[in-house]
Scaffold this active site. Structure first.
Site, mmCIF file in Angstrom:
data_model
loop_
_atom_site.group_PDB
_atom_site.id
_atom_site.type_symbol
_atom_site.label_atom_id
_atom_site.label_comp_id
_atom_site.label_asym_id
_atom_site.label_seq_id
_atom_site.Cartn_x
_atom_site.Cartn_y
_atom_site.Cartn_z
ATOM 1 N N SER A 100 -4.254 -5.393 3.391
ATOM 2 C CA SER A 100 -3.646 -4.154 2.913
ATOM 3 C C SER A 100 -2.348 -4.401 2.146
ATOM 4 O O SER A 100 -2.339 -5.082 1.138
ATOM 5 C CB SER A 100 -3.439 -3.215 4.108
ATOM 6 N N ASP A 240 -1.551 0.338 -2.858
ATOM 7 C CA ASP A 240 -1.238 -0.884 -2.125
ATOM 8 C C ASP A 240 -2.353 -1.902 -2.382
ATOM 9 O O ASP A 240 -3.280 -1.639 -3.152
ATOM 10 C CB ASP A 240 -1.052 -0.606 -0.626
ATOM 11 N N ASP A 242 -5.014 -3.060 -0.951
ATOM 12 C CA ASP A 242 -6.447 -2.759 -0.796
ATOM 13 C C ASP A 242 -6.781 -1.332 -1.224
ATOM 14 O O ASP A 242 -7.911 -0.878 -1.058
ATOM 15 C CB ASP A 242 -6.914 -3.015 0.635
ATOM 16 N N ASP A 244 -6.152 1.668 -0.191
ATOM 17 C CA ASP A 244 -6.498 2.794 0.683
ATOM 18 C C ASP A 244 -5.338 3.774 0.783
ATOM 19 O O ASP A 244 -5.452 4.821 1.388
ATOM 20 C CB ASP A 244 -6.958 2.328 2.072
#
Length: 449
Positions: A100, A240, A242, A244
């Site tokens: 992440s 960010d 990843d 999400d």
């Protein structure tokens, strides 16, 4: 062995804590647990751009194939794309290799079930217990029964088409700046906004394996805040690593966090009759200003513990459609089963286009109240003293009465350190600063007697 799974899968420094062996074991045990009873199980595997992804993917896939399951590799895609594609392709489970918003040396392995939801604690514990037993009793097929690896070339395109379908308007005449954090959104976000007709300018979309999240993206939006103003954009979006989560920047270069994004979307959805029960689900850390602003719109907040998994659990249980965190994890349950930065950005863009209003005007729906955080260092066995000690609870009541409806006290014991966090919100910064530090001092003194 302590619990392997944290709030967001298994995380650690790649090749030190999160080794190839751990990835292999997780692939093998995870495939077995998540596909029990499936004829020829199918597991989707995606990852972000960090350099350790290839190493961990190879080991994870080897584990999956070793129990006879099929691994469908979709390459670099956002975490929410894995949740969506798992459902679209009828896979039994999905796995994403990502840490992440963390720096490059970290990586993680996170599972989704066949419906695209994060796993329950019970399933995670079952996977861990199989690993701890030395993978005893797991099948080891041979010959034609060993699993196959399949590379799905069209996965990113399928996710982009899905993302585009979540809004019913083109974005022509909007100029948007995207900060892709040199992460998983570097293609999907740019392609989606361009295909919808927006004029797109981009920063940090040239991943080299080591620059993910490095002074960029939602954890470091400063460059984007400057860039939006310099390039005269209507707004900007910061993802960010990843993708999400997503934060926004208005046309004046002001950062717009998840609370403001949810407030704007909630008001618009309610006007369209699409905000189920007129409720938004947030965590206890959401700013009180959001609650006060939405109250005027006839919208209620339901609060959960900190963590997007708790927000999602509440949303699913009560069939709420919108929820999320201040950090930019926003869940639109009508579209996806997890926080999805691209969907969040698209919903915001559609509202700006449809209303013809500037983002700064839309966010005036709420005023952020000042927050002060003070830590009290106390022994681990005294973390509930703020509930049991009469003098402390009396002081908390006194503060709440003084702040009335325009402030609050929130005390959160740390899960990892010997301290409790004292958070105060109110209209007067210097007043709450003094109150928070005095309260933290009182807790510390009484707990360390």
């Amino acid at each position: 062995m302590g619990r392997m799974f944290g709030t967001d899968g298994v995380r650690g420094i790649a090749n030190e804590e999160l080794t190839s062996q751990v990835a292999y074991d997780l692939g093998k045990a995870g495939a077995f647990v998540l596909t029990e009873g499936a004829h020829k199980p199918k597991i989707l595997v995606g990852m972000d751009t960090r350099i350790s992804g290839d190493m961990l993917e190879s080991a994870l896939v080897a584990g999956i194939l070793s129990v006879g399951a099929e691994a469908v590799c979709v390459g670099v895609v956002p975490t929410p794309a894995v949740a969506y594609l798992t459902r679209k392709y009828g896979a039994d489970a999905g796995v994403v290799i990502s840490a992440s918003h963390n720096p490059v040396e970290y990586n993680g392995i996170k599972f989704f079930n066949g419906q695209g939801y994060k796993l329950s604690d019970e399933l995670e514990d079952k996977i861990q217990s199989i690993i701890e037993s030395g993978l005893e009793g797991l099948p080891s097929p041979t010959g034609e029964d060993i699993g196959r690896k399949v590379i799905e070339e069209g996965a990113l395109e399928d996710y982009v088409e899905f993302a585009k379908s979540t809004i019913d308007i083109n974005l022509k005449d909007l100029k948007v700046a995207l900060d892709c954090a040199n992460g998983a959104s570097y293609k999907s976000a740019v392609d989606t906004f361009r295909q919808l007709g927006a004029q797109v300018v981009v920063i940090n979309n040239d991943p080299d394996g080591v620059n993910i999240n490095k002074n960029c993206g939602s954890t470091h939006p400063e460059e984007l805040m400057d860039y939006v103003v310099r390039k005269k954009c209507d707004f900007g979006l910061a993802f960010d690593g990843d993708a999400d989560r997503c934060l926004a920047v208005d046309e004046n270069g002001k950062l717009i966090d998840g609370d403001f994004i949810m407030a704007v979307c909630a008001k618009y959805l309610k006007e369209q009759g699409k905000l189920n029960k007129d409720v938004v689900v947030v965590t206890v850390m959401s700013n009180l200003g959001m609650e006060l602003g939405l109250k005027k719109e006839g919208i209620k907040l339901v609060k959960t513990k900190v963590g997007d998994r708790y927000v999602l659990e509440e949303m699913v249980k009560e069939n709420y459609t919108l929820g999320g965190e201040q950090s930019g994890h926003v869940i639109f349950l009508d579209y996806n089963t997890t926080g999805d930065g691209l969907i969040t950005g698209l919903q915001l863009a559609a509202i700006i286009k449809k209303t013809g209003k500037k983002l700064s005007e839309l966010t005036s729906i709420m005023r952020e109240l000042p927050q002060v955080l003070a830590n009290a260092v106390i022994p681990n066995d005294k973390k509930d003293i703020y509930l049991t000690d009469n003098e402390i609870s009396g002081e908390i009541t006194k503060i709440e009465e003084e702040l009335q409806d325009c402030g609050r006290v929130l005390i959160r014991p740390s899960g990892t350190e010997p301290l409790v966090r004292v958070m105060l919100e109110g209209e007067n910064q210097s007043q709450i600063d003094k109150m928070a530090h005095n309260l933290a001092k009182l807790i510390e003194e009484k707990a360390n007697k």
